[in-house]
Design a protein around this motif. Structure first.
Motif, PDB file in Angstrom:
ATOM      1  N   VAL A 100      -2.671  -1.982  -7.244  1.00 55.55           N
ATOM      2  CA  VAL A 100      -3.679  -0.920  -7.271  1.00 55.55           C
ATOM      3  C   VAL A 100      -4.959  -1.373  -6.586  1.00 55.55           C
ATOM      4  O   VAL A 100      -5.523  -0.677  -5.740  1.00 55.55           O
ATOM      5  N   GLU A 101      -5.422  -2.565  -6.927  1.00 57.21           N
ATOM      6  CA  GLU A 101      -6.661  -3.071  -6.322  1.00 57.21           C
ATOM      7  C   GLU A 101      -6.490  -3.315  -4.830  1.00 57.21           C
ATOM      8  O   GLU A 101      -7.392  -3.021  -4.039  1.00 57.21           O
ATOM      9  N   MET A 102      -5.330  -3.836  -4.446  1.00 59.51           N
ATOM     10  CA  MET A 102      -5.084  -4.090  -3.031  1.00 59.51           C
ATOM     11  C   MET A 102      -5.061  -2.788  -2.231  1.00 59.51           C
ATOM     12  O   MET A 102      -5.663  -2.701  -1.148  1.00 59.51           O
ATOM     13  N   VAL A 103      -4.403  -1.769  -2.784  1.00 51.45           N
ATOM     14  CA  VAL A 103      -4.258  -0.504  -2.061  1.00 51.45           C
ATOM     15  C   VAL A 103      -5.559   0.293  -2.072  1.00 51.45           C
ATOM     16  O   VAL A 103      -6.046   0.728  -1.027  1.00 51.45           O
ATOM     17  N   LEU A 104      -6.136   0.492  -3.261  1.00 48.98           N
ATOM     18  CA  LEU A 104      -7.344   1.319  -3.354  1.00 48.98           C
ATOM     19  C   LEU A 104      -8.551   0.638  -2.728  1.00 48.98           C
ATOM     20  O   LEU A 104      -9.248   1.223  -1.888  1.00 48.98           O
ATOM     21  N   GLY A 105      -8.807  -0.604  -3.135  1.00 49.58           N
ATOM     22  CA  GLY A 105      -9.996  -1.297  -2.638  1.00 49.58           C
ATOM     23  C   GLY A 105      -9.837  -1.865  -1.249  1.00 49.58           C
ATOM     24  O   GLY A 105     -10.831  -2.148  -0.580  1.00 49.58           O
ATOM     25  N   GLY A 106      -8.586  -1.999  -0.796  1.00 46.97           N
ATOM     26  CA  GLY A 106      -8.338  -2.566   0.519  1.00 46.97           C
ATOM     27  C   GLY A 106      -7.831  -1.547   1.511  1.00 46.97           C
ATOM     28  O   GLY A 106      -8.599  -0.966   2.279  1.00 46.97           O
ATOM     29  N   LEU A 107      -6.535  -1.287   1.495  1.00 45.67           N
ATOM     30  CA  LEU A 107      -5.902  -0.463   2.528  1.00 45.67           C
ATOM     31  C   LEU A 107      -6.524   0.920   2.647  1.00 45.67           C
ATOM     32  O   LEU A 107      -6.965   1.333   3.728  1.00 45.67           O
ATOM     33  N   VAL A 108      -6.562   1.673   1.546  1.00 39.64           N
ATOM     34  CA  VAL A 108      -7.039   3.060   1.606  1.00 39.64           C
ATOM     35  C   VAL A 108      -8.531   3.112   1.876  1.00 39.64           C
ATOM     36  O   VAL A 108      -9.006   3.849   2.744  1.00 39.64           O
ATOM     37  N   ASN A 109      -9.294   2.339   1.129  1.00 40.64           N
ATOM     38  CA  ASN A 109     -10.745   2.364   1.272  1.00 40.64           C
ATOM     39  C   ASN A 109     -11.174   2.024   2.691  1.00 40.64           C
ATOM     40  O   ASN A 109     -12.005   2.729   3.291  1.00 40.64           O
ATOM     41  N   LYS A 110     -10.588   0.985   3.250  1.00 41.30           N
ATOM     42  CA  LYS A 110     -11.009   0.552   4.588  1.00 41.30           C
ATOM     43  C   LYS A 110     -10.524   1.510   5.672  1.00 41.30           C
ATOM     44  O   LYS A 110     -11.168   1.634   6.719  1.00 41.30           O
ATOM     45  N   GLU A 111      -9.403   2.184   5.436  1.00 36.94           N
ATOM     46  CA  GLU A 111      -8.969   3.187   6.400  1.00 36.94           C
ATOM     47  C   GLU A 111      -9.976   4.343   6.467  1.00 36.94           C
ATOM     48  O   GLU A 111     -10.318   4.825   7.552  1.00 36.94           O
ATOM     49  N   ILE A 112     -10.455   4.778   5.314  1.00 37.71           N
ATOM     50  CA  ILE A 112     -11.438   5.870   5.279  1.00 37.71           C
ATOM     51  C   ILE A 112     -12.739   5.425   5.945  1.00 37.71           C
ATOM     52  O   ILE A 112     -13.325   6.157   6.751  1.00 37.71           O
ATOM     53  N   VAL A 113     -13.194   4.221   5.615  1.00 30.59           N
ATOM     54  CA  VAL A 113     -14.413   3.685   6.228  1.00 30.59           C
ATOM     55  C   VAL A 113     -14.257   3.633   7.744  1.00 30.59           C
ATOM     56  O   VAL A 113     -15.154   4.050   8.498  1.00 30.59           O
TER      57      VAL A 113
END
Length: 303
Positions: A100-113
């Motif tokens: 969850v932390e890897m996906v939300l705080g990493g992959l998804v968050n950085k894609e949106i940014v």
């Protein structure tokens, strides 16, 4: 009519309609819960990023809180781990919480940014753990069972709810003209991480920021009546009545309750909008008709 075939007069009419809304909401904070199809379709993702950049350029302060349930499910599947849901919530053990932390705080968050920045914005990604933004506590779920007289307490693992919001880091970013993009992961006093429903986090952040609007992107056209028509311009009392009559039910209830609580706590209006519509954000905020359901308090009848 395609965008390329629209006449200059039509474009001028659209801009004229948007002008009073731009003036009205300049300097206001708009909290946006980003999820659903708008996060999975490339064209919708680009449209969302452009909408957010435009909102910032005309003087608004967009703050984004995003989900990522499908992306978490995909990563778990790749690892051979089955997703388990109880009462619509993901059971989150230690291994799942790491994902969850890897996906939300990493992959998804950085894609949106990255998307926002590619379209000319200045976005910064945050987890609720950054700057003590989201203090969480373990969510206790009770389920009534006909076999026993007392409610059953269900342990969902690292699933939490919001205990406290400290927006100091968000305030700092907004003062610096950045667009905060927040992953809904919180931490308790002992340092334990929790996965929190993004709708709930968005509502709480909107409350603490005294936002002008809370806008939730969904995979539906908004709140629908018994005949499938979109309902809008609803007061909290009217929404309560729809819940009591069973017209609002199931998975829409948590989202609606978060929207209602935000309005009750001072957010001027909450919006449930159709994220499957391209540029849904701009259509809801800058046009007379909008693309979803607006909820207001009794004294907040104007959008």
């Amino acid at each position: 009519m395609s965008d390329s075939n629209k006449s200059p007069a039509y474009i001028a009419e659209v801009l004229t309609e948007a002008l009073p809304y731009i003036r009205k909401f300049r300097g206001k904070t708009i909290v946006i819960k980003y999820g659903g199809n708008a996060m999975s379709d490339d064209q919708l993702k680009s449209g969302f990023a452009r909408d957010v950049v435009l909102m910032k350029l005309v003087g608004m302060n967009p703050v984004i809180v995003h989900g990522g349930g499908p992306q978490i499910g995909e990563q778990l599947e790749k690892l051979g781990k089955k997703s388990e849901f109880i009462e619509g919530m993901r059971v989150t053990d230690n291994e799942t919480m790491d994902i969850v932390e890897m996906v939300l705080g990493g992959l998804v968050n950085k894609e949106i940014v990255n998307l926002i920045n590619r379209h000319g914005g200045n976005a910064v990604g945050l987890s609720g753990k950054d700057g003590g933004l989201i203090k969480a506590r373990k969510l206790k779920v009770k389920r009534n069972s006909p076999e026993v007289n007392v409610p059953e307490i269900i342990d969902l693992g690292h699933v939490g709810e919001v205990d406290n919001i400290d927006t100091a880091v968000v305030d700092m970013l907004m003062r610096g003209d950045f667009i905060p993009v927040i992953a809904p992961v919180g931490v308790d006093e002992s340092g334990q991480s929790y996965n929190i429903n993004a709708d709930l986090v968005a509502g709480k952040i909107a409350e603490v920021l005294s936002a002008e609007k809370l806008v939730m992107l969904t995979n539906t056209a908004g709140l629908l009546d018994a005949d499938g028509n979109v309902l809008t311009g609803l007061s909290i009392e009217e929404v309560d009545d729809l819940i009591e009559k069973g017209i609002i039910h199931g998975g829409m209830l948590p989202k609606i309750r978060s929207a209602m609580e935000a309005v009750h706590s001072g957010v001027r209006t909450s919006h449930i909008i159709d994220g499957r519509v391209e540029h849904a954000l701009l259509l809801e905020i800058f046009t007379d008709v909008g693309v979803g359901t607006l909820i207001h308090g009794q004294s907040n009848a104007e959008t």
